[in-house]
Structure formats: structure tokens, C-alpha cells
Design a protein around this motif. Sequence first.
Motif, mmCIF file in Angstrom:
data_model
loop_
_atom_site.group_PDB
_atom_site.id
_atom_site.type_symbol
_atom_site.label_atom_id
_atom_site.label_comp_id
_atom_site.label_asym_id
_atom_site.label_seq_id
_atom_site.Cartn_x
_atom_site.Cartn_y
_atom_site.Cartn_z
ATOM 1 N N LYS A 152 0.830 -1.211 0.000
ATOM 2 C CA LYS A 152 0.000 0.000 0.000
ATOM 3 C C LYS A 152 0.864 1.262 0.000
ATOM 4 C CE LYS A 152 -3.971 -2.212 2.176
ATOM 5 N NZ LYS A 152 -4.847 -2.333 3.369
ATOM 6 N N ILE A 153 1.945 1.222 0.780
ATOM 7 C CA ILE A 153 2.841 2.376 0.825
ATOM 8 C C ILE A 153 3.517 2.587 -0.527
ATOM 9 C CG2 ILE A 153 5.021 3.212 1.824
ATOM 10 C CD1 ILE A 153 4.085 1.964 4.489
ATOM 11 N N ARG A 154 3.835 1.484 -1.202
ATOM 12 C CA ARG A 154 4.474 1.608 -2.516
ATOM 13 C C ARG A 154 3.576 2.372 -3.490
ATOM 14 N NH1 ARG A 154 8.629 -0.740 -4.833
ATOM 15 N NH2 ARG A 154 8.851 -2.362 -3.237
ATOM 16 N N ASP A 155 2.258 2.178 -3.396
ATOM 17 C CA ASP A 155 1.335 2.894 -4.283
ATOM 18 C C ASP A 155 1.474 4.400 -4.127
ATOM 19 O OD1 ASP A 155 0.367 0.526 -5.271
ATOM 20 O OD2 ASP A 155 -1.414 0.485 -3.990
ATOM 21 N N THR A 156 1.522 4.854 -2.866
ATOM 22 C CA THR A 156 1.626 6.305 -2.652
ATOM 23 C C THR A 156 3.051 6.789 -2.910
ATOM 24 O OG1 THR A 156 1.010 8.102 -1.149
ATOM 25 C CG2 THR A 156 2.126 6.216 -0.158
ATOM 26 N N SER A 159 3.133 7.310 -6.599
ATOM 27 C CA SER A 159 2.299 8.435 -7.011
ATOM 28 C C SER A 159 2.956 9.783 -6.732
ATOM 29 C CB SER A 159 0.943 8.371 -6.300
ATOM 30 O OG SER A 159 0.247 7.181 -6.637
ATOM 31 N N HIS A 160 3.675 9.863 -5.606
ATOM 32 C CA HIS A 160 4.296 11.128 -5.211
ATOM 33 C C HIS A 160 5.798 11.162 -5.479
ATOM 34 C CE1 HIS A 160 0.846 12.998 -3.092
ATOM 35 N NE2 HIS A 160 0.483 11.742 -2.866
ATOM 36 N N ARG A 162 8.295 9.448 -4.041
ATOM 37 C CA ARG A 162 8.940 9.607 -2.738
ATOM 38 C C ARG A 162 9.769 8.375 -2.363
ATOM 39 N NH1 ARG A 162 3.530 11.766 0.373
ATOM 40 N NH2 ARG A 162 3.760 13.989 -0.070
ATOM 41 N N TYR A 164 10.403 6.015 0.829
ATOM 42 C CA TYR A 164 9.788 5.671 2.107
ATOM 43 C C TYR A 164 10.718 4.779 2.921
ATOM 44 C CZ TYR A 164 5.088 7.618 1.865
ATOM 45 O OH TYR A 164 4.025 8.480 1.855
ATOM 46 N N HIS A 215 10.959 6.441 -6.964
ATOM 47 C CA HIS A 215 10.502 6.094 -5.614
ATOM 48 C C HIS A 215 11.295 4.883 -5.119
ATOM 49 C CE1 HIS A 215 8.199 3.287 -8.108
ATOM 50 N NE2 HIS A 215 8.120 2.517 -7.047
ATOM 51 N N ARG A 243 9.751 10.051 3.389
ATOM 52 C CA ARG A 243 8.793 9.875 4.472
ATOM 53 C C ARG A 243 9.171 8.643 5.291
ATOM 54 N NH1 ARG A 243 7.768 14.113 2.680
ATOM 55 N NH2 ARG A 243 5.747 15.086 2.200
ATOM 56 N N THR A 245 7.596 5.653 7.929
ATOM 57 C CA THR A 245 6.422 4.987 8.493
ATOM 58 C C THR A 245 6.883 3.927 9.482
ATOM 59 O OG1 THR A 245 5.084 5.306 6.498
ATOM 60 C CG2 THR A 245 4.392 3.564 8.007
#
Length: 319
Positions: A152-156, A159-160, A162, A164, A215, A243, A245
Motif C-alpha cells: 500500500k505504501i508503494r502505491d503512494t 504516485s508522489h 517519494r 519511504y 521512488h 517519508r 512509516t
Amino acid sequence: MKRIAVLTSGGDAPLMNAALRAVVRKAIYNGLDVYGIMYGYAGLLKKEIKKMELGSVGDIIHRGGTKLYTARCQEFLQPEVRAKAVEILKEYAIEGLIVIGGDGSYRGALELTKLGMPGIGIPATIDNDVLGTEFSIGFDTALNTVIEAIDKIRDTAMSHERTYVIEVMGRDCGDIAQWAGVAGGAETVLVPEKPIDINATIERIKRGHERGKKHSIIIVSEGVGNAVEIGRQIKDICGYDTRVTILGHVQRGGSPTATDRVLASRFGSRAVELLCEGKFGHTVGIIKNEIVDMEFENALKMKKLSNSSLAELCDELAI
């Protein structure tokens, strides 16, 4: 042996209920009375003990946590407290104790065995750091929880565009991070068993950016250090949007996987058999897909083998 007891101790793991179910039902199948001790060793000292029936463990194999609850008990480090615990067990005519937990729980069971109360250990911790077994119950479930979060984090992250940094549990054992790194396609895995080279991590991220990858996923085991600080270093040096998490205790919960349910059932059944066979002071485990047992003292002397090849494989596949 006619009457045994079971408790769950230390940090909870998703499969404690499944192991508890197996212990209770295998004991009753063998004609034994079985008692559940609430809140681990702390509950034992308070005599929070109740008889378990078949229905006591109905509909719990799919539930995380532990129906018996769990707690930590620093008092149990004192010899006089352990002696009191043995007297309480004898007061209830209990002849054997099965302990579902990790390393600290094993040590408590070992000391009770030395005092004449036969103990058997079932390895239950998501960290997978219990000695005498390749896998502890709860590890596979926690790993799948981590993988779901990474996906799920990979999706964002994509998209951005970034980077993580994701911190996972494990204490001083990097198994969750290493397995999750390979299964989740992470660019880098940082684990306690391997020297940390932040510069190599940053170079790998830069190489990815140079070939158009905007990313990245970095998995950090909690035993490495501060994931927030690692994320800050990456951002400061690379200038990339970063970011952090921290998955935290979400890794301990949830419905257990089929693999863990089967393993917990095998462990619980074998633990009861060991008491019936008179093999006291033993722990159960799995090695090369075979259920094994060994004495507590031998298991606690073993060195946890690090599967650092998984971290290396993660690096190679993230080239």
C-alpha cells in the motif's frame, strides 16, 4: 499425569489462541484435565486459574491475540517468587505446565522445571528470535501484515515519487525486515545482524533515480536504530522527498495465516505429548519442516542463525 495447565506470557503473537486451542483439545483427547492461567506468570501468582473445557477454546483459531491474556512479570526473576508459583500450582494439583511465549517465558519455565514443576515451551513471537526452532508461531502472520502495508505504501510512494523508510519490529533479530524486504521488493534492508552502511544505501537510491526510478522502499528493523534519523539523513544528503512509516504494534494483530494456524496446532499437540511421555523441561520447534524438541538448557545455549543471505538477495535484486 492427570492435570496440566497452560499460560501465555510476554508479548502477544497472532497464533497464541491457535496454540492454546491445540493444547486444550489434545489434553482433553488424552483424558487430561487442563487449566488455563490468566495473564501469564503474573496471573499465576494471583491464582487466576480456571478449568478449560472443549468449548473454552471454540471459535478462536482464527483470532489474533490470546484468550488467556498476557502480561510481563519482573517479580518472576526472584527465586522466592518462583518457589511460590510452584506451591500455587501444586495447590491446584497441577502436574505439568505448558508455556506459550518467547525467550523470557522459556527461562521462567526452565526455572519452574528445576523446582520440580515439569514445563514445556511453545515458541510464540513475531520476532522469530526464539532459539531451538527455525520459525516461531506468529512470524508468518506478522510478515504478511508487513507485506500488505509495504504494497500500500508503494502505491503512494510511486504516485508522489517519494522515498519511504519503513520500520518493522524484530528487536535484535532482523528476520521480519529481511523476509519482508525480499517479498516486498524493497531497495534496501537494514538489519542488526549486518553492519549499517548508510552511504551504500544512498548510492543505491541514487542509481535508481539515475535510471528513472523516482521512488524507493527502505526496510529498517527496529534493532538497527532510529528510522526517523535514517530518513532524515537520506533526505539531507540526497534531497529526495522522504517519508518515514513506523508500523508498530499493528504487526502483532490480525487473523493468523493458514501456515501459522497449522504450525501452532502441531506445536500445541506435541507439547501435550511431551508431558505425557515424561519429557520434561523441553521446548518444541520446527527444523527442516519436522517438529522437534530439545531441552530448555540446550535451546537457550544455541546461537540464533542469521539468514543474512536474504538481505544480500534484496540488494542484488534491487540493482
